[in-house]
Structures are given as structure tokens and as C-alpha cells.
Motif scaffolding. Structure first.
Motif, PDB file in Angstrom:
ATOM      1  N   GLY A 121       5.455   1.854 -11.762  1.00 38.01           N
ATOM      2  CA  GLY A 121       5.692   1.320 -10.421  1.00 38.01           C
ATOM      3  C   GLY A 121       6.019   2.454  -9.460  1.00 38.01           C
ATOM      4  O   GLY A 121       6.164   3.622  -9.850  1.00 38.01           O
ATOM      5  N   LEU A 122       6.125   2.105  -8.171  1.00 42.12           N
ATOM      6  CA  LEU A 122       6.323   3.150  -7.152  1.00 42.12           C
ATOM      7  C   LEU A 122       7.739   3.705  -7.152  1.00 42.12           C
ATOM      8  O   LEU A 122       7.948   4.882  -6.862  1.00 42.12           O
ATOM      9  N   SER A 123       8.717   2.862  -7.479  1.00 48.07           N
ATOM     10  CA  SER A 123      10.108   3.368  -7.496  1.00 48.07           C
ATOM     11  C   SER A 123      10.208   4.538  -8.464  1.00 48.07           C
ATOM     12  O   SER A 123      10.882   5.533  -8.191  1.00 48.07           O
ATOM     13  N   LEU A 126       8.666   7.588  -6.923  1.00 43.06           N
ATOM     14  CA  LEU A 126       9.582   8.198  -5.947  1.00 43.06           C
ATOM     15  C   LEU A 126      10.699   8.944  -6.658  1.00 43.06           C
ATOM     16  O   LEU A 126      11.111  10.035  -6.247  1.00 43.06           O
ATOM     17  N   TRP A 147      13.599   1.818   3.940  1.00 39.00           N
ATOM     18  CA  TRP A 147      13.863   1.053   2.717  1.00 39.00           C
ATOM     19  C   TRP A 147      15.128   1.611   2.055  1.00 39.00           C
ATOM     20  O   TRP A 147      15.171   2.810   1.716  1.00 39.00           O
ATOM     21  N   TYR A 150      15.690   4.184  -1.002  1.00 41.37           N
ATOM     22  CA  TYR A 150      15.584   5.653  -0.940  1.00 41.37           C
ATOM     23  C   TYR A 150      16.961   6.288  -1.130  1.00 41.37           C
ATOM     24  O   TYR A 150      17.082   7.389  -1.673  1.00 41.37           O
ATOM     25  N   ASN A 202       8.420  -0.082   5.794  1.00 39.67           N
ATOM     26  CA  ASN A 202       9.372  -1.107   5.388  1.00 39.67           C
ATOM     27  C   ASN A 202      10.724  -0.610   5.879  1.00 39.67           C
ATOM     28  O   ASN A 202      11.132   0.480   5.469  1.00 39.67           O
ATOM     29  N   ASP A 234       4.928   7.514   1.021  1.00 38.27           N
ATOM     30  CA  ASP A 234       5.128   6.262   0.282  1.00 38.27           C
ATOM     31  C   ASP A 234       4.115   5.249   0.794  1.00 38.27           C
ATOM     32  O   ASP A 234       4.306   4.632   1.845  1.00 38.27           O
ATOM     33  N   ALA A 236       3.214   2.331  -0.387  1.00 37.51           N
ATOM     34  CA  ALA A 236       3.384   1.053  -1.078  1.00 37.51           C
ATOM     35  C   ALA A 236       2.493  -0.036  -0.468  1.00 37.51           C
ATOM     36  O   ALA A 236       1.925  -0.853  -1.186  1.00 37.51           O
ATOM     37  N   TYR A 237       2.373  -0.035   0.862  1.00 39.20           N
ATOM     38  CA  TYR A 237       1.645  -1.126   1.543  1.00 39.20           C
ATOM     39  C   TYR A 237       0.252  -0.663   2.004  1.00 39.20           C
ATOM     40  O   TYR A 237      -0.285  -1.199   2.982  1.00 39.20           O
ATOM     41  N   THR A 271       1.472  -2.525  -7.058  1.00 41.33           N
ATOM     42  CA  THR A 271       2.503  -3.519  -6.742  1.00 41.33           C
ATOM     43  C   THR A 271       2.098  -4.403  -5.569  1.00 41.33           C
ATOM     44  O   THR A 271       1.996  -5.627  -5.713  1.00 41.33           O
ATOM     45  N   LYS A 272       1.867  -3.799  -4.421  1.00 42.09           N
ATOM     46  CA  LYS A 272       1.453  -4.580  -3.250  1.00 42.09           C
ATOM     47  C   LYS A 272      -0.052  -4.426  -3.022  1.00 42.09           C
ATOM     48  O   LYS A 272      -0.707  -5.356  -2.581  1.00 42.09           O
ATOM     49  N   ARG A 280       4.013  -3.073 -12.741  1.00 41.26           N
ATOM     50  CA  ARG A 280       4.675  -1.764 -12.834  1.00 41.26           C
ATOM     51  C   ARG A 280       3.683  -0.627 -13.112  1.00 41.26           C
ATOM     52  O   ARG A 280       3.891   0.180 -14.022  1.00 41.26           O
TER      53      ARG A 280
HETATM   54  C1  PLP Z   1       8.520   1.167   0.982  1.00 40.63           C
HETATM   55  C2  PLP Z   1       8.569   0.808  -0.477  1.00 40.63           C
HETATM   56  N1  PLP Z   1       8.364   1.774  -1.379  1.00 40.63           N
HETATM   57  C3  PLP Z   1       8.416   1.515  -2.692  1.00 40.63           C
HETATM   58  C4  PLP Z   1       8.672   0.251  -3.163  1.00 40.63           C
HETATM   59  C5  PLP Z   1       8.798   0.045  -4.651  1.00 40.63           C
HETATM   60  O1  PLP Z   1       7.675  -0.404  -5.265  1.00 40.63           O
HETATM   61  P1  PLP Z   1       7.734  -0.840  -6.787  1.00 40.63           P
HETATM   62  O2  PLP Z   1       8.154  -2.275  -6.794  1.00 40.63           O
HETATM   63  O3  PLP Z   1       6.356  -0.623  -7.307  1.00 40.63           O
HETATM   64  O4  PLP Z   1       8.727   0.007  -7.496  1.00 40.63           O
HETATM   65  C6  PLP Z   1       8.885  -0.787  -2.270  1.00 40.63           C
HETATM   66  C7  PLP Z   1       9.189  -2.131  -2.767  1.00 40.63           C
HETATM   67  O5  PLP Z   1       9.631  -3.005  -2.092  1.00 40.63           O
HETATM   68  C8  PLP Z   1       8.838  -0.501  -0.882  1.00 40.63           C
HETATM   69  O6  PLP Z   1       9.049  -1.447   0.035  1.00 40.63           O
END
Ligand code: PLP
Length: 436
Positions: A121-123, A126, A147, A150, A202, A234, A236-237, A271-272, A280
Motif C-alpha cells: 500500500g501507499l502508506s 511513504l 493528510w 504524514y 487530500n 504522493d 494516491a488519487y 488503493t484508489k 495493499r
Molecule cells: C494522500 C494519501 N496518501 C496515501 C494514502 C494511503 O494509502 P494506502 O491506503 O494505500 O496506504 C492515503 C489514504 O487515505 C492518502 O489520502
């Protein structure tokens, strides 16, 4: 192992002094050792392979419980095996290649990017950036509002100093926001810094216009003239953009390869982008050639960090994502979700255009999953109090963000309900004001 780490660091130093300078202490000492994994890879074609401790049928195939194999039974045999056995630490090669094709579908050939590394996943992606380039004594700049996670990823976990400045002023994006935030920070000569960019944002739901991109790029180049600048993009979107005039491609592509001190890193995933939240599967991509010694050294560092935290990325969901990426209709499926969200965005935009500006000030938004409204300062209302009032009296849930913001996640609300949501929000604010 010490020789291996020194060799790896020397390779980075030779090819990119900026990357070498930007590495954290953890980043400098991390490297995937030549341990069981290397020995198992070397022995993978032997007849009598007694290397890796993975349970197989004795011939290299998985030995699954029928209850688990049944769920995955639509996968072709070879894919079923790959779903059930360990993934390589940096991800399954076919998944990495397929995601790279997806990422680069509208990108000029001349733009260099590495094979993406798979993350959980992105978290996780990061947090790998924070491990490699953050840490005590390092500054990370994030345009606000941002967000909140971070703070955990960079601040709490690695002790990186969070520095911020407002990204929107008088209804417009401030293209010098990173430079402005750094103006108040005492930095040594040549000291590296990290910045995070998130478009669509976000909680703002904002993406830059073409002109704003150019200005932001110029501003980042000015910083890079003075010091190594790691820019975590990032994404994500990625792709969830609803206005024709707003560029959809990641800003990573604008920043890749334009200055030796500017090091953009693309963080993206399913994810999105593929609406696969529980999957993930995320990716980390660098602006370096896959075959370069620099990227090989970074892969080794990431391999060490991944192996020492999650072991290896989830194979089963990588295989599910791969099935999707192999289909020719995948772009159409993604577009169909985007269109659904665009419908919600348009309804929300119209509803917010009609609100009383003395009660609620919507920030500009054109993309992503959210819209942000600000409570005018002169009202003296706290967003937390408005959130609770809406929850308790208006059957409405929104996220409150300091100091005076409310975030509307239009991505998860039926479009028919959005006008009523806005009307309840407006009513709630008026009630709290009248009660003062
Ligand atoms: C800006 C941003 N980056 C990263 C993520 C994390 O993504 P993931 O759920 O794949 O860890 C989110 C999730 O809400 C997000 O809004």
C-alpha cells in the motif's frame, strides 16, 4: 555485510552525490544482505533444492490448504502458485513491469523512470521514503492542509521535522509554498530537504493548472540550485481529475530528470487508482534507469528495509492486480469509476456554489475524493464543534481539521444525497451561530 553496505553507498555517491547526501542514517546503513534469499535464488534451478524454508509439493509448487486454493481457483496454475508462495522482496517482476506500463501509458519515452518497487500500500511506500530520506535533523516540508498520517509516517516514526505553510491563500494555490515554508527554517549550506506534494490533494481535492505546475516547478528548481531536494510525489488519487483543463499526469513526470539535485519519487498504487483499498499493493518509482548502478543500489537499500519490516509484499493481491493489468479493458474500467466520481463532484460543486459565503468558504477543488470548506474566522466557530453538532442533530458525518476546516468525502456519498448533505451543513453552522 559492511563491505556490501560500503560498496552500495559508494555506487550511489559516484552516480548521484545528491542522493548520497540526502540519505538518512538508516538509509545509509541499510542493504539487503546476501543471505538465504540470494542463496535460494542461485539454487532455484537445481534438482535437489533444499534452500528456502517454504512448504512445497517437493517440486517447487505450492502445497495449499484446499480451503484457500479454492478461493483463488480462477487463477491460471502458474499464477496460483505465485499467489500462494512468497513474492520477491521488491515485488513480482511481472507485476512491476505491468505497473510500469500502466504508469507510463501517456508519458513520453524520453522521460526516464525505474521499474517500480512493490510496497504494502501507499502508506508503506511513504514510510520507506521516510526511512531512506527522513530522520532526526532532517526537514520535510508539506503544504497545508495535508493528510495527517504524514505526521506519523515522517514525524513520529523517524523524527523528521515537519514544516508547513498554507497552500491556498485568497482562493488560489501558492506556487512558492515550499520555498516560503523553507524561508523560516535555519538550514546549513547544502543541507538536503524533503518535500511532499499530493495532487489531487487530500484533504483539498485540488490539482494544479498547467500554469501553476510550471510555476511550482520553477520554484522547486530554485531550491535545487542550493541543495538536494527529495520530492515525494504522493499520487494516491492519480487520474481522478474532473476538469478538462487540468493536467491528469503526475507532477513526478514534470520533475524527473530536470536537475541533478532534484529527486522526485513517485508513490502510487491500486488503493484508489484501481479502487482496491484492501489490496495493499503500492509502488515506489525513481527517476533513474532500471539498469543503472544507482537504482540497483537503491533497490538493495529498499530490499533491506522491506525485508526487515513486512518481509515481502503480499503475493496474492499482486496476482489479482496482475490479472487486471493484463486485461485490455482495464483503462476503461478505471475511467468508469472516474466518471462516477465526476458525477458526484459536479453535484457537490453546484451545491457548494449556492452556500451562504458568510457561513462557509469552499476551497477550490477540481479532482480526487474530497472538498474542503473553511469556516470564516470571524464566525468564531470551531470545526470540531460543527462536526459534533452535525453528527448529533443532522445525521451527517464530516471530518473536522484544524483550525477551521471541514472535509467532505464526496467519493463515498451517493450523488443524490450530496445537496442534502450541504444543506444540513449550512443549516448546522447557522444554528450554532444563532445559539452564540
Ligand atoms: C494522500 C494519501 N496518501 C496515501 C494514502 C494511503 O494509502 P494506502 O491506503 O494505500 O496506504 C492515503 C489514504 O487515505 C492518502 O489520502
Amino acid at each position: 555485510m559492511n563491505d556490501l553496505i560500503a560498496e552500495n553507498n559508494a555506487a550511489i555517491e559516484l552516480e548521484s552525490p545528491a542522493v548520497a547526501a540526502a540519505l538518512s542514517a538508516l538509509g545509509r546503513r541499510s542493504a539487503l544482505p546476501d543471505d538465504v534469499l540470494t542463496q535460494a535464488a542461485e539454487a532455484s534451478r537445481t534438482t535437489y533444492n533444499g534452500t528456502i524454508g517454504v512448504i512445497t509439493d517437493g517440486n517447487g509448487n505450492a502445497l495449499p490448504l484446499p480451503s484457500i486454493a479454492e478461493v483463488l481457483s480462477t487463477l491460471p496454475d502458474q499464477d496460483l502458485n505465485r499467489a500462494l508462495l512468497y513474492s520477491k522482496v521488491l515485488g513480482l517482476p511481472e507485476v512491476r513491469q505491468a505497473w510500469q506500463r500502466w504508469q507510463r501509458r501517456n508519458v513520453p519515452e524520453s522521460k526516464v523512470s525505474s521499474l517500480p518497487v512493490v510496497t504494502d500500500g501507499l502508506s508503506h511506500g511513504l514510510s520507506l521514503c521516510a526511512d531512506l530520506f527522513g530522520g532526526e535533523g532532517r526537514v520535510v516540508v508539506v503544504p497545508a492542509p495535508y493528510w495527517g498520517n504524514y505526521n506519523q509516517v515522517f514525524g513520529t516514526r523517524t523524527g523528521t521535522r515537519m514544516v508547513s505553510a498554507p497552500s491556498i491563500r485568497a482562493g488560489r494555490f501558492r506556487c512558492e509554498v515550499i520555498e516560503d515554508a523553507l524561508a523560516d527554517v535555519d538550514l546549513a549550506d547544502q543541507e538536503p530537504v524533503v518535500a511532499i506534494l499530493h495532487f489531487p490533494s487530500n484533504p483539498g481535492g485540488y490539482s494544479l493548472t498547467a500554469n501553476e505546475r510550471m510555476q511550482l516547478r520553477t520554484s522547486l528548481l530554485r531550491i535545487a540550485d542550493q541543495r538536494p531536494l527529495v520530492v515525494v510525489c504522493d499520487d494516491a488519487y492519480a487520474g481522478l481529475v474532473y476538469e478538462e483543463a487540468i493536467p491528469r499526469a503526475s507532477i513526478f513526470w514534470d520533475l524527473a530528470g530536470i536537475h541533478s539535485n532534484l529527486i522526485p519519487i513517485k508513490v502510487d498504487g491500486v488503493t484508489k487508482e484501481f479502487s482496491f483499498f484492501g489490496g495493499r499493493v503500492g509502488f515506489l518509482t525513481f527517476p533513474f534507469a532500471t539498469e543503472s548502478a544507482l537504482f540497483a543500489a537503491l533497490e538493495r537499500k529498499l530490499g533491506g528495509l522491506i525485508r526487515s519490516t513486512v518481509g515481502s509484499p503480499v503475493a496474492a493481491t499482486q496476482m489479482i492486480v496482475l490479472q487486471a493489468l493484463r486485461r485490455s479493458g482495464i483503462a476503461g474500467e478505471v475511467e468508469s469509476v472516474r466518471k462516477t466520481l465526476e458525477g458526484r463532484y459536479r453535484v457537490l460543486k453546484e451545491a457548494l456554489e449556492g452556500v451562504d459565503a458568510s457561513l462557509l468558504r469552499p476551497h477550490p477543488f477540481n479532482s480526487g475524493c474530497f472538498a474542503l470548506v473553511e469556516l470564516p474566522e470571524e464566525l468564531g466557530l470551531e470545526s470540531g464543534a460543527v462536526r459534533r453538532h452535525l453528527l448529533e442533530n443532522h445525521d451527517t458525518g464530516l471530518v473536522s481539521l484544524k483550525p477551521r476546516y471541514l472535509r467532505i468525502a464526496h467519493c463515498s456519498v451517493d450523488r443524490e444525497k450530496l445537496p442534502e448533505l450541504v444543506s444540513r451543513l449550512e443549516k448546522g453552522v447557522r444554528e450554532l451561530l444563532d445559539a452564540k
